[in-house]
Write an enzyme that holds these catalytic residues in place. Sequence first.
Site, short mmCIF file in Angstrom:
data_model
loop_
_atom_site.label_atom_id
_atom_site.label_comp_id
_atom_site.label_asym_id
_atom_site.label_seq_id
_atom_site.Cartn_x
_atom_site.Cartn_y
_atom_site.Cartn_z
N SER A 48 1.00 -1.17 0.10
CA SER A 48 -0.15 -0.18 -0.13
C SER A 48 1.12 1.42 0.18
CB SER A 48 -0.93 0.26 1.35
OG SER A 48 -0.32 -0.60 2.48
N SER B 102 14.51 -7.99 5.10
CA SER B 102 15.04 -7.98 6.39
C SER B 102 15.24 -5.98 6.24
CB SER B 102 16.58 -8.48 6.03
OG SER B 102 17.00 -8.73 8.01
N TYR C 86 12.40 -4.77 17.07
CA TYR C 86 12.39 -5.73 15.98
C TYR C 86 13.96 -6.08 15.57
CZ TYR C 86 13.65 -3.43 11.26
OH TYR C 86 13.19 -2.40 9.90
N LYS D 276 14.28 -10.26 12.79
CA LYS D 276 14.84 -9.77 11.76
C LYS D 276 17.06 -9.94 12.10
CE LYS D 276 12.26 -6.09 9.25
NZ LYS D 276 11.50 -6.52 8.27
#
Length: 288
Positions: free
Chosen positions: A15, A136, A150, A154
């Site tokens: 989006s 990643s 976060y 990753k």
Amino acid sequence: MTQRGQQVVLVTGASVGFGLATAKLLAQRRFSVFGTSRRPDQHRELALQNGFTMLELDVRSDESARACVEAVQSQAGRIDVLVNNAGIVIFGALEELSIDEARAVFETNFFGVARMVNAALPIMRQHGGGQIINVSSLGGLIGTPGEGYYSASKHALEGYTMALRQEVKAFNIDVSLVGPGFFKTGIAQAAQPAALKLPVYDGMRERLSRYLRHNVEHGADPTILAWLILDIIESDNPRWRYGAGVDGVWLARLLPFIPRTLGEPLLRKVMGVEDSFLYRWLSRDWGK
Ligand SMILES: NC(=O)c1ccc[n+]([C@@H]2O[C@H](COP(=O)([O-])OP(=O)(O)OC[C@H]3O[C@@H](n4cnc5c(N)ncnc54)[C@H](OP(=O)(O)O)[C@@H]3O)[C@@H](O)[C@H]2O)c1
């Protein structure tokens, strides 16, 4: 309708940001492209204008992942390339973040990828091959203060991708990972702050948030990543990992040679974990 020989690509989170840039570029290059959003009705017109189909997907749900992959299969007959791009950031010191907040990051950035891979692999195997590209981050190589969960999600994605690549090689399925540095997308505005704010982290939080917001706002053009993904799709022998952006490429290359005794204090000073002359000098023009 997919033409004979036209490759079918599914890009999650198309989006805005990287996903939109990638879906747009691949559609221009005559791939048959499906993008996704949790709110597809809000973005269908945009997708149509850019030559791709927008489907509904929430990667946190097994059912949604299955339904999305089935929709591509029923409309296009196969999936040649899956780009796992959807991702979120939750911002705060690790001590401030609850396990539920940590789980939310992993549900999207890590288990979300695993759900999509599990749904797509049987279709790829059935058609004799395919390709998976996972998005990643430089945060998959460095533990980034303020974005600890976060980074952890990753790092998990990097290990998962490396293992997956070996397991599906025999089925003619290529697996690669891209590790972008800072890019100008909506990720900083979309980042959710920790619900709990401990006063001991007030100064660090303010400095880190300015650093991260400034670097995303002045980051590279997401189209660069879209071109890299196109190159990986068109490569005869895709590598396991690709850096993206000047910082994503060079820091990843230099990291193994930077001693921790130098790298860690420098990281704390540059990012503003510690209030330092270097941070104040770097941030003198950033405003609030
Ligand atoms: N920008 C950077 O500097 C940077 C650097 C390194 C890595 N990355 C990685 O690049 C990827 C894309 O990020 P971006 O920078 O383009 O961020 P963005 O502009 O915030 O876009 C994130 C995308 O993820 C989708 N998404 C979020 N949660 C989702 C969920 N539960 N299910 C399905 N889709 C979901 C969003 O779609 P809807 O809201 O429409 O559902 C949106 O399209 C992420 O994996 C991110 O970690 C970004």
